[in-house]
Design an enzyme around this catalytic site. Sequence first.
Site, PDB file in Angstrom:
ATOM      1  N   SER A 170      39.551  44.679  42.375  1.00 18.90           N
ATOM      2  CA  SER A 170      39.872  44.199  41.017  1.00 18.90           C
ATOM      3  C   SER A 170      38.556  44.716  40.209  1.00 18.90           C
ATOM      4  O   SER A 170      37.769  44.204  40.981  1.00 18.90           O
ATOM      5  CB  SER A 170      40.565  43.426  41.230  1.00 18.90           C
ATOM      6  OG  SER A 170      40.253  42.665  39.550  1.00 18.90           O
TER       7      SER A 170
ATOM      8  N   TYR B 225      41.089  33.380  41.735  1.00 16.08           N
ATOM      9  CA  TYR B 225      41.071  35.220  41.874  1.00 16.08           C
ATOM     10  C   TYR B 225      39.953  35.667  41.289  1.00 16.08           C
ATOM     11  O   TYR B 225      39.341  36.542  42.354  1.00 16.08           O
ATOM     12  CB  TYR B 225      41.752  35.681  40.358  1.00 16.08           C
ATOM     13  CG  TYR B 225      42.340  36.333  40.652  1.00 16.08           C
ATOM     14  CD1 TYR B 225      43.211  37.054  42.070  1.00 16.08           C
ATOM     15  CD2 TYR B 225      42.125  37.415  39.815  1.00 16.08           C
ATOM     16  CE1 TYR B 225      43.536  38.187  42.157  1.00 16.08           C
ATOM     17  CE2 TYR B 225      42.638  39.479  39.927  1.00 16.08           C
ATOM     18  CZ  TYR B 225      43.825  39.502  40.865  1.00 16.08           C
ATOM     19  OH  TYR B 225      43.737  40.403  41.211  1.00 16.08           O
TER      20      TYR B 225
HETATM   21  C1  8X3 Z   1      44.228  42.300  38.246  1.00 22.58           C
HETATM   22  C2  8X3 Z   1      42.949  42.332  37.266  1.00 22.58           C
HETATM   23  O1  8X3 Z   1      41.806  41.221  34.934  1.00 22.58           O
HETATM   24  O2  8X3 Z   1      43.907  40.469  36.072  1.00 22.58           O
HETATM   25  O3  8X3 Z   1      43.730  42.377  39.212  1.00 22.58           O
HETATM   26  O4  8X3 Z   1      42.629  39.620  37.084  1.00 22.58           O
HETATM   27  S1  8X3 Z   1      43.055  40.203  36.168  1.00 22.58           S
END
Ligand code: 8X3
Length: 252
Positions: A138, A151
């Site tokens: 990502s 995340y």
């Molecule tokens: C998803 C991109 O911008 O939501 O992997 O982190 S974000």
Amino acid sequence: MATTQQVPRGRAVVTGASSGIGEATARRLAAEGYDVICAARRTDRIEALAGEIGGTAVQCDVTSDSDVAALAEAVGPTLSVLVNNAGGAFGLAPVASADTEQWRQMYDVNVLGLMRVTRALLPALIASGAGVIVNVGSTAGRIAYEGGAGYTAAKHGTKVVTETLRLELFDQPVRVSEVAPGMVHTEEFSLVRFGGDQERADAVYAGVAEPLVADDVADAITWIATRPAHVNIDELVIKPRAQAAQHKVHRV
Ligand code: 8X3
């Protein structure tokens, strides 16, 4: 006009194939002639998908060692393509109020899950003589943003595990790649992140004329996988035109 005939390209595994990027990738790889194993937790979805694309459904939660062992059993002795797509974000709380369990889950699925599946399927990828691993990272693995630390830390992990694996496999017939998408409007990513709050999920994409869709990323993954065996695409960052940077998104 010349007709194109699909030649069998061997077997491919896509994790998280029940929706979004995983489902779209399974479709694209099948269209390219791969025999696709659709792996995910939700059997109803992967069975329907496998039926449509002539593949095989294997129930697999990448956080379960026994499920991953069963996936390796289903794959058999050789494997051409592994797409480590299973992943996700849970929550958007600042570090000051982080939920330990959500962080644990994010690390478990985005990093440990990728490791478990890779470790289990690596012998088959090597045995194919021309394997490729495409990890779905990502832009969250490239930057930091407020509330995103659980995340972004996990997706930085995805990136670094990918790089490490490429070093460790330098003398093996396996390519190692990462595709790192930015804003992709899928049915579930933001909905899952916000615990089913549709309004909050919709706000992520509000006013963005054309965010990426799952098939845009599936197209990139399939392109990476179908390069000649000596061509390693190390990483491919893919964002919608409207997203110049993580925080700089054109909304109308
Ligand atoms: C998803 C991109 O911008 O939501 O992997 O982190 S974000």
